[in-house]
Design an enzyme around this catalytic site. Structure first.
Site, short mmCIF file in Angstrom:
data_model
loop_
_atom_site.label_atom_id
_atom_site.label_comp_id
_atom_site.label_asym_id
_atom_site.label_seq_id
_atom_site.Cartn_x
_atom_site.Cartn_y
_atom_site.Cartn_z
N VAL A 196 62.89 25.72 57.18
CA VAL A 196 63.29 26.72 56.17
C VAL A 196 62.30 26.73 55.00
O VAL A 196 61.89 27.80 54.53
CB VAL A 196 64.72 26.44 55.65
CG1 VAL A 196 65.07 27.41 54.52
CG2 VAL A 196 65.75 26.53 56.77
N TYR A 251 75.14 12.70 56.32
CA TYR A 251 74.63 14.02 55.91
C TYR A 251 75.68 14.75 55.06
O TYR A 251 75.40 15.21 53.96
CB TYR A 251 74.29 14.83 57.15
CG TYR A 251 73.68 16.19 56.89
CD1 TYR A 251 72.37 16.31 56.40
CD2 TYR A 251 74.39 17.35 57.16
CE1 TYR A 251 71.81 17.57 56.18
CE2 TYR A 251 73.83 18.60 56.95
CZ TYR A 251 72.53 18.71 56.47
OH TYR A 251 71.98 19.96 56.27
N LYS A 271 75.28 15.51 51.09
CA LYS A 271 75.23 16.88 50.57
C LYS A 271 76.36 17.12 49.57
O LYS A 271 76.18 17.85 48.59
CB LYS A 271 75.29 17.88 51.72
CG LYS A 271 74.01 17.92 52.56
CD LYS A 271 72.85 18.55 51.80
CE LYS A 271 71.61 18.69 52.66
NZ LYS A 271 70.48 19.30 51.92
N THR A 317 71.11 28.09 60.69
CA THR A 317 69.98 29.01 60.63
C THR A 317 68.97 28.64 61.71
O THR A 317 68.77 27.45 61.99
CB THR A 317 69.34 28.94 59.23
OG1 THR A 317 70.32 29.33 58.27
CG2 THR A 317 68.14 29.84 59.11
P1 NAD Z 1 63.65 20.44 58.28
O1 NAD Z 1 63.88 19.05 58.75
O2 NAD Z 1 62.76 21.32 59.08
O3 NAD Z 1 63.08 20.44 56.78
C1 NAD Z 1 63.40 19.43 55.84
C2 NAD Z 1 62.11 19.01 55.16
O4 NAD Z 1 62.41 18.00 54.19
C3 NAD Z 1 61.10 18.42 56.14
O5 NAD Z 1 59.84 19.02 55.97
C4 NAD Z 1 61.09 16.95 55.79
O6 NAD Z 1 59.85 16.32 56.09
C5 NAD Z 1 61.39 16.99 54.30
N1 NAD Z 1 61.92 15.73 53.79
C6 NAD Z 1 62.93 14.98 54.31
N2 NAD Z 1 63.11 13.87 53.57
C7 NAD Z 1 62.20 13.91 52.56
C8 NAD Z 1 61.87 13.05 51.47
N3 NAD Z 1 62.53 11.90 51.27
N4 NAD Z 1 60.88 13.42 50.63
C9 NAD Z 1 60.20 14.57 50.82
N5 NAD Z 1 60.46 15.44 51.83
C10 NAD Z 1 61.45 15.11 52.68
O7 NAD Z 1 65.08 21.10 58.10
P2 NAD Z 1 65.48 22.59 57.67
O8 NAD Z 1 66.33 23.15 58.72
O9 NAD Z 1 64.27 23.34 57.25
O10 NAD Z 1 66.41 22.30 56.41
C11 NAD Z 1 65.93 22.51 55.08
C12 NAD Z 1 67.09 22.29 54.09
O11 NAD Z 1 68.12 23.24 54.34
C13 NAD Z 1 67.72 20.91 54.20
O12 NAD Z 1 68.07 20.46 52.90
C14 NAD Z 1 68.98 21.17 55.01
O13 NAD Z 1 69.99 20.23 54.73
C15 NAD Z 1 69.35 22.57 54.56
N6 NAD Z 1 70.15 23.27 55.58
C16 NAD Z 1 69.55 23.77 56.72
C17 NAD Z 1 70.34 24.40 57.68
C18 NAD Z 1 69.76 25.00 58.94
O14 NAD Z 1 70.52 25.52 59.76
N7 NAD Z 1 68.45 24.98 59.14
C19 NAD Z 1 71.72 24.50 57.49
C20 NAD Z 1 72.28 23.97 56.34
C21 NAD Z 1 71.48 23.36 55.38
#
Ligand code: NAD
Ligand code: UDP
Length: 300
Positions: free
Chosen positions: A12, A145, A149, A175
């Site tokens: 995202v 998780y 959150k 998503t």
């Molecule tokens: P993703 O794993 O692709 O992206 C998360 C990013 O955070 C990664 O690039 C990871 O390397 C980075 N990260 C993790 N721990 C870290 C740290 N300690 N320091 C620095 N960077 C760190 O996941 P995503 O699907 O892109 O999710 C992005 C955000 O959206 C997250 O917070 C997730 O909880 C939230 N979210 C996503 C969805 C979905 O369906 N994709 C749904 C609900 C919430």
């Protein structure tokens, strides 16, 4: 604006970065690439308005200058990660969020927290409105998780109450889209990869559990609208079109022209507490932001 996107190397976050650059913002991506991938940002290698800083947000932050917006998307997000790195998830949701909130306060930036529909747990109310307080198991395999959150949201609101930090919370529902890590275990990418390889699609349980799937382009439009807005309460962002997991598998087979079969396999141990149903009530996002998704699952 000058915007920090923590987690900008992820699925995202990299799309949000693209959107912000497209409209003329300057972006600093802060990411430790634990679940994200550098290749998600390769196409920006010659873009002057973006800087990529490899750093773990649970560690003391480097001096990055001042920002107008701090967007916190840093967190592993796949249930496979919940089993693999639960302590890192709790740490980034708590210490990481706190560090980024303090940075936002110091810059007088707006802080945007990427929260999740998981704060509703296995919901007893359907669809889920922001006023529903949730049904979360505090000790189960998903709790690292879900509770991180929920703690993150509590931290954001306390920071706003104590310090007057300008905050917003996006509760993101499932998503999908380009740049999801193919093997991260989430359902849309897993089914598509299985279908393209001609392997059986692995439906957990009887596949009657539901999710509502939002294309990343729609989500990023909602996130951008929310970071431009001043509302401080949580806002659901998701697509209310709800599917059973089995129907999703059938759609993927149809759309890929695959000869794969659909297998029902037992719900994996680490997914105990899998929500039976999930669909966002997006009336708040519609009213406040004028936002609603436009991409159907088939088009996405
Ligand atoms: P993703 O794993 O692709 O992206 C998360 C990013 O955070 C990664 O690039 C990871 O390397 C980075 N990260 C993790 N721990 C870290 C740290 N300690 N320091 C620095 N960077 C760190 O996941 P995503 O699907 O892109 O999710 C992005 C955000 O959206 C997250 O917070 C997730 O909880 C939230 N979210 C996503 C969805 C979905 O369906 N994709 C749904 C609900 C919430
Ligand atoms: N799922 C499935 N087969 C898979 C991966 C996931 O049936 O190979 C199911 C999973 O049990 C859940 C739904 O699909 O009911 C959504 O899973 P995902 O990990 O994408 O998101 P979340 O559980 O966090 O909503």
């Amino acid at each position: 604006m000058r915007i920090l996107v923590a987690g900008g190397g992820g699925f995202v976050g990299s799309h949000l970065t693209d959107r912000l650059l497209d409209r003329g913002d300057e972006v600093v991506v802060l990411d430790n690439f634990s679940t994200g991938r550098r290749s998600n940002l390769d196409h920006l290698a010659s873009t002057a308005q973006v800087e990529v800083v490899e750093h773990d947000v649970t560690e003391r932050l480097p001096d990055l200058g001042s920002f107008d917006v701090v967007a916190n998307l840093a967190s592993p997000a796949s249930p496979d990660d919940f089993a693999r790195i639960p302590l890192a998830i709790l740490e980034v949701g708590s210490t990481g969020t706190r560090r980024l909130l303090d940075l936002a306060l110091a810059c007088d930036a707006r802080f945007l927290q990427a929260s999740t529909s998981e704060v509703y747990g296995d919901p007893e109310v359907h669809p889920q409105h922001e006023d529903y307080v949730g049904h979360v198991d505090p000790i189960g395999p998903r709790s690292c998780y879900d509770e991180a959150k929920r703690f993150g949201e509590a931290l954001v609101m306390a920071h706003a109450r104590v310090h007057g930090t300008r905050v917003g919370i996006a509760r993101i529902f499932n998503t999908y889209g380009e740049r999801m890590a193919p093997a991260d275990g989430r359902v849309v990418n897993t089914f598509i990869v299985q279908a393209l390889r001609g392997e059986p699609l692995t439906v957990h349980g009887d596949g009657s559990q539901t999710r509502s799937f939002c294309h990343v382009s729609d989500l990023v439009a909602g996130l951008t609208a929310l970071l431009d807005h001043s509302t401080n309460g949580p806002v659901n962002l998701g697509n209310p079109d709800e599917f059973t997991v089995r129907t999703l598998a059938e759609i993927v087979i149809e759309m890929t022209g695959s000869t794969s079969r659909i297998d029902s396999i037992p719900m994996p141990e680490e997914r105990t507490g899998d929500p039976a149903q999930r669909r966002p009530d997006i009336s708040r996002a519609r009213d406040l932001l004028g936002w609603s998704p436009t991409v159907s699952v088939r088009d996405g």
